[in-house]
Design a protein around this motif. Structure first.
Motif, PDB file in Angstrom:
ATOM      1  N   ILE A 242      -3.202  36.905 -30.116  1.00  0.00           N
ATOM      2  CA  ILE A 242      -4.207  37.958 -30.231  1.00  0.00           C
ATOM      3  C   ILE A 242      -5.397  37.470 -31.056  1.00  0.00           C
ATOM      4  O   ILE A 242      -6.558  37.695 -30.694  1.00  0.00           O
ATOM      5  N   GLU A 243      -5.126  36.773 -32.152  1.00  0.00           N
ATOM      6  CA  GLU A 243      -6.204  36.242 -32.996  1.00  0.00           C
ATOM      7  C   GLU A 243      -7.124  35.317 -32.204  1.00  0.00           C
ATOM      8  O   GLU A 243      -8.356  35.388 -32.314  1.00  0.00           O
ATOM      9  N   ILE A 246      -9.261  37.201 -29.651  1.00  0.00           N
ATOM     10  CA  ILE A 246     -10.363  37.896 -30.329  1.00  0.00           C
ATOM     11  C   ILE A 246     -11.492  36.918 -30.635  1.00  0.00           C
ATOM     12  O   ILE A 246     -12.666  37.200 -30.382  1.00  0.00           O
ATOM     13  N   TYR A 247     -11.129  35.743 -31.175  1.00  0.00           N
ATOM     14  CA  TYR A 247     -12.161  34.772 -31.518  1.00  0.00           C
ATOM     15  C   TYR A 247     -12.960  34.354 -30.285  1.00  0.00           C
ATOM     16  O   TYR A 247     -14.200  34.367 -30.293  1.00  0.00           O
ATOM     17  N   ARG A 249     -13.343  35.773 -27.401  1.00  0.00           N
ATOM     18  CA  ARG A 249     -14.165  36.854 -26.850  1.00  0.00           C
ATOM     19  C   ARG A 249     -15.434  37.018 -27.674  1.00  0.00           C
ATOM     20  O   ARG A 249     -16.535  37.170 -27.132  1.00  0.00           O
ATOM     21  N   ASN A 250     -15.300  36.974 -29.002  1.00  0.00           N
ATOM     22  CA  ASN A 250     -16.479  37.087 -29.867  1.00  0.00           C
ATOM     23  C   ASN A 250     -17.413  35.886 -29.708  1.00  0.00           C
ATOM     24  O   ASN A 250     -18.602  35.978 -30.015  1.00  0.00           O
ATOM     25  N   ASP A 267      -2.326  45.249 -26.433  1.00  0.00           N
ATOM     26  CA  ASP A 267      -3.187  44.881 -27.570  1.00  0.00           C
ATOM     27  C   ASP A 267      -4.329  43.971 -27.129  1.00  0.00           C
ATOM     28  O   ASP A 267      -5.460  44.104 -27.614  1.00  0.00           O
ATOM     29  N   GLN A 271      -9.008  44.960 -26.526  1.00  0.00           N
ATOM     30  CA  GLN A 271     -10.184  44.285 -27.085  1.00  0.00           C
ATOM     31  C   GLN A 271     -11.402  44.436 -26.182  1.00  0.00           C
ATOM     32  O   GLN A 271     -12.537  44.417 -26.656  1.00  0.00           O
ATOM     33  N   TRP A 274     -13.409  47.425 -27.342  1.00  0.00           N
ATOM     34  CA  TRP A 274     -13.917  47.513 -28.713  1.00  0.00           C
ATOM     35  C   TRP A 274     -15.427  47.728 -28.706  1.00  0.00           C
ATOM     36  O   TRP A 274     -16.180  46.973 -28.083  1.00  0.00           O
ATOM     37  N   THR A 277     -17.556  45.183 -31.405  1.00  0.00           N
ATOM     38  CA  THR A 277     -17.798  43.775 -31.041  1.00  0.00           C
ATOM     39  C   THR A 277     -17.986  43.671 -29.536  1.00  0.00           C
ATOM     40  O   THR A 277     -17.125  43.145 -28.832  1.00  0.00           O
TER      41      THR A 277
END
Length: 309
Positions: A242-243, A246-247, A249-250, A267, A271, A274, A277
């Motif tokens: 998941i971490e 997230i990275y 995608r950002n 989960d 994202q 969201w 972000t």
């Protein structure tokens, strides 16, 4: 120096330097704001034919760079990321009218028993799922998605059928990423008793061969282990997956995660919704089904709609 400072000193875009690090030095940069390893920096400068003695950030870099991340890292990999896949050649045969095809199907169904009709309908559904899986994988290659696989999908009985589809569509630079923590989970499963240990051992051996063939790559290291409530570093693959998603995608990089885990699926897909972000990058999550096809893993939350849908 960090990558932002190197970029400013050399007058080269950060994205260009990231690509060089990945293609030439097998490094994925998770943050351009952390200090670069000295040896990695030297290798990068050598590739760019720049004398390291002339690289002085104090003289050449005057603008203040705000740090937006303090805890990200560079993940070592052993190959390149997926860059695309050629479209299949168009058939040289003339296309038949869709109406003629429907008439043929109707005539055939009338001559079949109920059991035969049911079996044929199931086969048609399976064939459609295989076709969509191929379109999805090809789309991910073309749009440079990072494709990750979780432990539970590697252990799935239909994994090899999926992998045959994947490799059949891949080009030289197409890679299936296996997180380091997933490898550690497989090693832990190998120590158990019974069939699960045998399957884990076979998957580890298979991954080793495919890494040599540059079709799979292991990403991450010991730093991906997380501290538990007792202060001990332990394997927590779900959290790390998941971490990373997230990275990326950002960082405007889309990903496809293959997992059988419903909780991870929900989960990960959340994202995409969201609001704090927003990103053009998307996260797609699928699980492996019968015959190796990729199918949705949750009715609670949907995958983003793609042009191929």
């Amino acid at each position: 120096m960090n990558l932002m400072e190197v970029s400013a000193c050399l007058g080269r875009p950060v994205d260009e330097l990231k690509e060089i690090l990945l293609d030439k030095l097998n490094k994925i940069v998770l943050s351009e704001y952390i200090q670069m390893d000295e040896n990695v920096l030297k290798e990068l400068l050598a590739i760019l034919n720049v004398d390291e003695n002339t690289l002085e950030p104090g003289e050449m870099f005057s603008k203040k760079i705000e740090r937006t991340s303090l805890n990200e890292e560079i993940i070592p990999v052993t190959g390149q990321h997926a860059t695309g896949c050629a479209e299949p050649r168009a058939s040289s045969f003339p296309e038949r009218s869709p109406l003629c095809e429907e008439e043929d199907k109707s005539a055939l169904k009338e001559s079949l028993s109920n059991d035969e009709k049911l079996l044929r309908e199931l086969n048609e559904i399976d064939g459609s799922a295989v076709g969509y899986t191929k379109k999805l994988i090809r789309y991910c290659f073309e749009c440079k998605y990072l494709i990750f696989i979780d432990t539970c999908s590697l252990m799935n009985e239909n994994f090899y059928e999926f992998y045959d589809i994947f490799v059949g569509l891949s080009q030289e630079s197409s890679v299936l990423y296996v997180p380091y923590v997933v490898m550690e989970e497989l090693k832990r499963l190998m120590k158990k008793e019974g069939d699960i240990a045998k399957v884990a051992k076979k998957r580890l051996e298979f991954i080793a061969v495919q890494c040599e063939n540059r079709k799979m790559q292991i990403v991450g290291d010991e730093e991906d282990k997380r501290t538990n409530e007792f202060g001990k570093k332990v394997i927590h693959a779900d959290r790390v997956l998941i971490e990373k998603l997230i990275y990326f995608r950002n960082d405007s990089r889309s990903s496809l995660l293959i997992t059988q885990d419903h909780g991870v699926t929900v989960d990960a897909l959340k994202q995409n919704e969201w609001q704090s972000t927003k990103s053009n990058a998307q996260i797609i999550v699928k699980k492996i089904g019968r015959e190796g096809v990729l199918i949705d893993n949750s009715r609670d939350i949907k995958n983003p709609k793609l042009p191929i849908d």
